[in-house]
Design a protein around this motif. Sequence first.
Motif, PDB file in Angstrom:
ATOM      1  N   LYS A   1       0.817  -1.226   0.000  1.00  0.00           N
ATOM      2  CA  LYS A   1       0.000   0.000   0.000  1.00  0.00           C
ATOM      3  C   LYS A   1       0.849   1.274   0.000  1.00  0.00           C
ATOM      4  O   LYS A   1       0.758   2.103   0.894  1.00  0.00           O
ATOM      5  CB  LYS A   1      -0.959   0.038   1.204  1.00  0.00           C
ATOM      6  N   THR A   2       1.750   1.388  -0.966  1.00  0.00           N
ATOM      7  CA  THR A   2       2.468   2.643  -1.131  1.00  0.00           C
ATOM      8  C   THR A   2       1.935   3.342  -2.372  1.00  0.00           C
ATOM      9  O   THR A   2       1.151   2.760  -3.125  1.00  0.00           O
ATOM     10  CB  THR A   2       3.979   2.402  -1.300  1.00  0.00           C
TER      11      THR A   2
ATOM     12  N   VAL B   1      -0.133   5.434  -4.975  1.00  0.00           N
ATOM     13  CA  VAL B   1      -1.569   5.720  -5.058  1.00  0.00           C
ATOM     14  C   VAL B   1      -2.398   4.668  -4.338  1.00  0.00           C
ATOM     15  O   VAL B   1      -3.555   4.919  -4.009  1.00  0.00           O
ATOM     16  CB  VAL B   1      -2.042   5.830  -6.515  1.00  0.00           C
ATOM     17  N   TYR B   2      -1.812   3.495  -4.107  1.00  0.00           N
ATOM     18  CA  TYR B   2      -2.581   2.452  -3.418  1.00  0.00           C
ATOM     19  C   TYR B   2      -2.913   2.859  -1.989  1.00  0.00           C
ATOM     20  O   TYR B   2      -3.856   2.359  -1.396  1.00  0.00           O
ATOM     21  CB  TYR B   2      -1.802   1.131  -3.413  1.00  0.00           C
ATOM     22  N   ALA B   3      -2.110   3.793  -1.416  1.00  0.00           N
ATOM     23  CA  ALA B   3      -2.371   4.267  -0.066  1.00  0.00           C
ATOM     24  C   ALA B   3      -3.706   4.997   0.015  1.00  0.00           C
ATOM     25  O   ALA B   3      -4.325   5.074   1.071  1.00  0.00           O
ATOM     26  CB  ALA B   3      -1.248   5.188   0.388  1.00  0.00           C
ATOM     27  N   TYR B   4      -4.177   5.527  -1.144  1.00  0.00           N
ATOM     28  CA  TYR B   4      -5.457   6.248  -1.154  1.00  0.00           C
ATOM     29  C   TYR B   4      -6.618   5.347  -1.554  1.00  0.00           C
ATOM     30  O   TYR B   4      -7.681   5.829  -1.943  1.00  0.00           O
ATOM     31  CB  TYR B   4      -5.373   7.450  -2.108  1.00  0.00           C
ATOM     32  N   GLY B   5      -6.391   4.049  -1.517  1.00  0.00           N
ATOM     33  CA  GLY B   5      -7.491   3.141  -1.812  1.00  0.00           C
ATOM     34  C   GLY B   5      -7.647   2.779  -3.284  1.00  0.00           C
ATOM     35  O   GLY B   5      -8.663   2.237  -3.684  1.00  0.00           O
ATOM     36  N   TYR B   6      -6.632   3.068  -4.125  1.00  0.00           N
ATOM     37  CA  TYR B   6      -6.705   2.691  -5.541  1.00  0.00           C
ATOM     38  C   TYR B   6      -6.506   1.179  -5.680  1.00  0.00           C
ATOM     39  O   TYR B   6      -5.752   0.580  -4.926  1.00  0.00           O
ATOM     40  CB  TYR B   6      -5.620   3.444  -6.315  1.00  0.00           C
ATOM     41  N   GLU B   7      -7.223   0.570  -6.596  1.00  0.00           N
ATOM     42  CA  GLU B   7      -7.046  -0.865  -6.839  1.00  0.00           C
ATOM     43  C   GLU B   7      -6.733  -1.086  -8.312  1.00  0.00           C
ATOM     44  O   GLU B   7      -7.230  -0.368  -9.164  1.00  0.00           O
ATOM     45  CB  GLU B   7      -8.340  -1.623  -6.502  1.00  0.00           C
TER      46      GLU B   7
END
Lengths: 240, 215
Positions: free
Chosen positions: B173-174, B176-182
């Motif tokens: 989760k680094t 953009v994934y930290a903002y909930g992107y999948e």
Amino acid sequence: MEHIELFFKSIFIDNMIFATFLGMCSYLAVSKKVATAVGLGAAVIFVLAITVPLNWLLDVYLLKDGALVWLGPEYAEYDLSFLSFIMFIATIATMVQLVEIIVEKFAPALYNSLGIFLPLIAVNCAILGGSLFMQSREIQTLGLAFNYGISSGIGWFLAILAIAAIREKIRYSHVPPPLRGLGITFIITGLMAIGFMSFGGMLTGGDEEEASKEQTTVVKQIVVKKDAIDIAKNETEITK
Amino acid sequence: MGLLSKKDAKLITDPLADNNPITIQVLGICSALAVTAELKPSIVMAVSVMFVLAMGSTVISLIRNIIPSKIRIIVQLVVVATLVIIVDQILKAFAYELSKQLSVFVGLIITNCIIMGRFEAFALANGPWKSFLDGIGNSAGYGIILIIVGFFRELLGSGSLLGYKVLGDAIEKTGVYAYGYENNGFMLLAPMALITIGIIIWVQRSRNTSLIEHN
């Protein structure tokens, strides 16, 4: 059992158009009318059924690593598989010419309906792709190779028939102008491919693990039933 | 541009957009769809097709006056097959993993409609230099579409480009994934290639309305 499995697998799961995109060019170019689509589809089944077994024989007795061993033990080390592209395409081109001549001579009615499509087929990716997949999937016997040829042909036939029927109908609907023709055909094919992906789990019941035999037969029966339902659905779709 | 006259330059630039082999001429779709799940095989495929088409067009154009027209298809197939075998052997020797990934699609360059289409439509009627330029131009037009499709499918599907994780790490989760992107795994599957090309056609035709089909 092996035969039935391969048959349904090549029609639905590994469908030439929807899973591997073979023969897209003619699929897009010749699918404006159902009648011509049927002609081309029939010609593809016909040519695949002839060339796949022939190329299987070539592959096993000439090209494979050690295939020349029947000439004598000193030939056992030869590996001619790098020649397979040129051999396969030569077989296909000659067979198409030969089939055209024979059909013209002995079945003029069939020639009139298939005639114009036969020469086109030599350069249809579906035909060469059929032979190349036959080689890379290591199909074991001549019978299975014949089966593979016919069933992938049928899969291609179903696909082109379905898209031709849809394209005939879509003329009456309001498609955004920039998408008309080619664009909407691409998107419809994509949606159909998503539909065909649902066949994906169909045969894995017996393939992946050595489940007990009773279980697999039950699964197969269900699968066959599901097939029948799906074929019926397809037919209704096409007739619509 | 001292090297190329205006007419010659047009041979290269035309197929890039307004006469693109994939979106306008509808040639060579099969391989365009099957190899584009990642950017790297798309680039390799584009380069291979460029080699085969440029060399093949030149050869066919050089021998165009001695080919009997009845057997020209077979002659063309033999020329292409030879060039494709060269490409295949080079890939197997220097990029084995990649050639496994491309599997039969290198072989299918032989029946790639772009190649036969350009031979029939151009190389049989024009000189070697022009045919060479036409080959380069058309394969570049083909390559551009391949690279666009490969770019979007790899970026949206696995969040990377050429194997580098440009959007961060999905598991730790680094980025953009930290903002909930999948990641949209669906982009990696076959049908999305078709829909992506459909959208490219849509964009191109709405920018240039003279290309719209009337039926």
